[in-house]
Design an enzyme around this catalytic site. Structure first.
Site, PDB file in Angstrom:
ATOM      1  N   TYR A 169      56.964  16.737  28.817  1.00 23.11           N
ATOM      2  CA  TYR A 169      57.704  17.664  29.467  1.00 23.11           C
ATOM      3  C   TYR A 169      57.389  18.888  28.668  1.00 23.11           C
ATOM      4  CZ  TYR A 169      61.821  20.286  31.486  1.00 23.11           C
ATOM      5  OH  TYR A 169      62.676  21.247  31.879  1.00 23.11           O
ATOM      6  N   LYS A 173      55.921  22.611  29.927  1.00 23.28           N
ATOM      7  CA  LYS A 173      56.534  23.982  30.066  1.00 23.28           C
ATOM      8  C   LYS A 173      55.743  24.974  29.127  1.00 23.28           C
ATOM      9  CE  LYS A 173      59.905  22.764  33.130  1.00 23.28           C
ATOM     10  NZ  LYS A 173      59.734  23.234  34.332  1.00 23.28           N
TER      11      LYS A 173
HETATM   12  P1  NAP Z   1      66.863  18.302  39.235  1.00 25.82           P
HETATM   13  O1  NAP Z   1      68.404  18.309  39.488  1.00 25.82           O
HETATM   14  O2  NAP Z   1      66.254  17.050  38.739  1.00 25.82           O
HETATM   15  O3  NAP Z   1      66.213  18.888  40.472  1.00 25.82           O
HETATM   16  C1  NAP Z   1      64.575  18.921  40.632  1.00 25.82           C
HETATM   17  C2  NAP Z   1      64.453  19.428  41.767  1.00 25.82           C
HETATM   18  O4  NAP Z   1      62.892  19.578  42.019  1.00 25.82           O
HETATM   19  C3  NAP Z   1      64.848  18.644  43.155  1.00 25.82           C
HETATM   20  O5  NAP Z   1      65.167  19.395  44.165  1.00 25.82           O
HETATM   21  C4  NAP Z   1      63.525  17.828  43.266  1.00 25.82           C
HETATM   22  O6  NAP Z   1      63.309  17.314  44.765  1.00 25.82           O
HETATM   23  C5  NAP Z   1      62.404  18.693  43.292  1.00 25.82           C
HETATM   24  N1  NAP Z   1      61.109  18.317  43.076  1.00 25.82           N
HETATM   25  C6  NAP Z   1      60.623  17.461  42.245  1.00 25.82           C
HETATM   26  N2  NAP Z   1      59.167  17.017  42.371  1.00 25.82           N
HETATM   27  C7  NAP Z   1      59.001  18.032  43.479  1.00 25.82           C
HETATM   28  C8  NAP Z   1      57.699  18.048  44.039  1.00 25.82           C
HETATM   29  N3  NAP Z   1      56.506  17.301  43.585  1.00 25.82           N
HETATM   30  N4  NAP Z   1      57.638  19.161  45.180  1.00 25.82           N
HETATM   31  C9  NAP Z   1      58.792  19.726  45.426  1.00 25.82           C
HETATM   32  N5  NAP Z   1      60.051  19.576  44.733  1.00 25.82           N
HETATM   33  C10 NAP Z   1      60.093  18.574  43.973  1.00 25.82           C
HETATM   34  O7  NAP Z   1      66.495  19.355  38.112  1.00 25.82           O
HETATM   35  P2  NAP Z   1      67.319  20.692  37.472  1.00 25.82           P
HETATM   36  O8  NAP Z   1      67.789  20.592  36.238  1.00 25.82           O
HETATM   37  O9  NAP Z   1      67.681  21.430  38.666  1.00 25.82           O
HETATM   38  O10 NAP Z   1      65.728  21.552  37.053  1.00 25.82           O
HETATM   39  C11 NAP Z   1      65.053  22.584  38.083  1.00 25.82           C
HETATM   40  C12 NAP Z   1      64.180  23.391  37.017  1.00 25.82           C
HETATM   41  O11 NAP Z   1      64.807  23.806  35.996  1.00 25.82           O
HETATM   42  C13 NAP Z   1      63.000  22.433  36.608  1.00 25.82           C
HETATM   43  O12 NAP Z   1      62.026  22.944  36.621  1.00 25.82           O
HETATM   44  C14 NAP Z   1      63.519  22.191  35.495  1.00 25.82           C
HETATM   45  O13 NAP Z   1      62.323  21.549  34.367  1.00 25.82           O
HETATM   46  C15 NAP Z   1      63.916  23.434  34.810  1.00 25.82           C
HETATM   47  N6  NAP Z   1      64.927  23.361  33.547  1.00 25.82           N
HETATM   48  C16 NAP Z   1      65.989  22.619  33.748  1.00 25.82           C
HETATM   49  C17 NAP Z   1      66.991  22.477  32.690  1.00 25.82           C
HETATM   50  C18 NAP Z   1      68.212  21.722  32.769  1.00 25.82           C
HETATM   51  O14 NAP Z   1      69.045  21.890  31.667  1.00 25.82           O
HETATM   52  N7  NAP Z   1      68.718  21.205  33.836  1.00 25.82           N
HETATM   53  C19 NAP Z   1      66.625  23.125  31.436  1.00 25.82           C
HETATM   54  C20 NAP Z   1      65.609  23.903  31.308  1.00 25.82           C
HETATM   55  C21 NAP Z   1      64.556  23.955  32.443  1.00 25.82           C
HETATM   56  P3  NAP Z   1      63.787  16.084  45.295  1.00 25.82           P
HETATM   57  O15 NAP Z   1      65.359  16.104  45.658  1.00 25.82           O
HETATM   58  O16 NAP Z   1      63.053  15.635  46.715  1.00 25.82           O
HETATM   59  O17 NAP Z   1      63.812  14.828  44.191  1.00 25.82           O
END
Ligand code: NAP
Length: 245
Positions: A169, A173
Site C-alpha cells: 500500500y 501511494k
Molecule cells: P473504501 O471505503 O474501501 O472505498 C474504496 C472504493 O474504491 C470503493 O468504492 C471501491 O468499490 C473502489 N474500488 C476498489 N477497487 C476498484 C476498482 N478496481 N475499480 C473501481 N473502483 C474500485 O476506501 P476509502 O477509505 O474511501 O479510500 C478512498 C481512497 O482514499 C483510496 O485511494 C485510499 O487509498 C485513500 N486513502 C484513504 C485513507 C483513509 O483513512 N480511509 C487514508 C489515506 C488515503 P467497491 O464498492 O466496488 O468495492
C-alpha cells in the site's frame, strides 16, 4: 451552491462508498455535474440514486480501473454524453497488505493486486480521459494518495506513520505521488493542474480506526478539484498543508 461550477463535469472513481461517495456528494453540492463511477454498475446506480434523492446532479457510470475495456467504455460514454471532462478524481483504491506480515514477507500477489488498482488503475484511467480533460477549459486531476506514500515520512522516526509499514500500500501511494510529479511536468504549460492529496486518516471500510469523519476526509479532494488558476500544479497536500514527498 456556486454558479461558477454549474457547467463543470466531474468523474470520481471508486465513488460507491467511503471518501469517493462523499467527494461526489460535496462536488455535486457545489453545482458540479458528477459522474459517480463504480466498478459494479448496480452499486454505482444505487449510490447515485441516494444523492439524486437529495436533489444533487449525479449520474452513475461503470468503471473498473483495473479493466482496460471498462475504462475505454467509460471514456466513450463520457465523450458521447458530455464531450469533455473538467475534473477527474482518481479515488479508487485498495488496501490488501497482511498486517501480520513483515514488509519482506508480503505476498507478491498482494503487491500486484495493490499496484493494479492504486497505480496502474490511476495511470490507465488518466490516459483514457486526458483527451476529454484537454477539451475542458481548465481541467483538474486529483490523485488520491496518502501520507503513507510519503517516503520522507516513512523514513522519519519522528513521523506519526514511521512504524506503520504496510509496503504494498505505502509504496503504491509513493508511486502515485511520483506519477503526479511526472504528469504535472508534462502539463505545466497547459491550463490543466494535477495534484496528489492525503485525505486524512478517515473512518471508512478501509480504515476502521480512522480519526476523522468522511465529511472532512473528502474536503481536500474537493478543494483540489475546484482549484482556480492560481492553485498549485504537482503538489501533495492535506487541507491547506503541503506534505513532504
Ligand atoms: P473504501 O471505503 O474501501 O472505498 C474504496 C472504493 O474504491 C470503493 O468504492 C471501491 O468499490 C473502489 N474500488 C476498489 N477497487 C476498484 C476498482 N478496481 N475499480 C473501481 N473502483 C474500485 O476506501 P476509502 O477509505 O474511501 O479510500 C478512498 C481512497 O482514499 C483510496 O485511494 C485510499 O487509498 C485513500 N486513502 C484513504 C485513507 C483513509 O483513512 N480511509 C487514508 C489515506 C488515503 P467497491 O464498492 O466496488 O468495492
Amino acid at each position: 451552491m456556486s454558479d461558477k461550477n454549474i457547467s463543470k463535469v466531474a468523474l470520481v472513481t471508486g465513488a460507491t462508498r467511503g471518501i469517493g461517495f462523499e467527494t461526489a456528494r460535496q462536488l455535486a453540492s457545489q453545482g458540479v455535474h458528477v459522474l459517480l463511477a463504480g466498478r459494479d454498475r448496480t452499486k454505482a446506480v444505487e449510490a447515485s440514486l441516494k444523492l439524486q434523492s437529495e436533489g444533487l446532479p449525479v449520474e452513475a457510470i461503470a468503471l473498473d480501473v483495473t479493466q482496460a475495456d471498462s475504462i475505454a467504455a467509460a471514456a466513450t460514454e463520457v465523450a458521447r454524453k458530455h464531450g469533455r471532462l473538467d475534473i477527474l478524481v482518481n479515488n479508487a483504491g485498495v488496501f490488501r497488505d497482511d498486517m501480520q506480515r513483515k514488509p519482506s514477507e508480503q505476498h507478491l500477489d498482494v503487491w500486484r493486486e495493490t499496484f493494479d488498482t492504486n497505480v496502474f488503475g490511476v495511470v490507465a484511467t488518466t490516459q483514457a480521459f486526458l483527451p476529454l480533460l484537454k477539451v475542458a477549459p481548465a481541467a483538474r486531476i486529483v490523485n488520491v494518495s496518502s501520507l503513507l506514500g510519503s517516503i520522507a515520512a516513512n523514513a522519519d522516526p519522528a513521523s506519526p506513520i514511521y512504524d506503520f509499514k504496510v509496503p504494498a500500500y505505502n509504496v503504491s501511494k509513493s508511486a502515485v505521488n511520483a506519477w503526479t510529479v511526472q504528469l504535472a511536468h508534462e502539463l505545466r504549460d497547459t491550463r490543466i493542474k494535477v495534484n496528489a492529496v492525503h485525505p486524512g486518516s478517515v473512518k471508512t471500510d478501509m480504515n476502521a480506526g480512522g480519526e476523522i469523519e468522511v465529511t472532512d476526509g473528502a474536503k481536500t479532494s474537493v478543494r483540489m478539484a475546484l482549484l482556480d488558476e492560481t492553485g498549485p500544479n504537482g503538489g501533495f497536500v492535506y487541507f491547506e498543508e503541503n506534505l513532504p514527498w
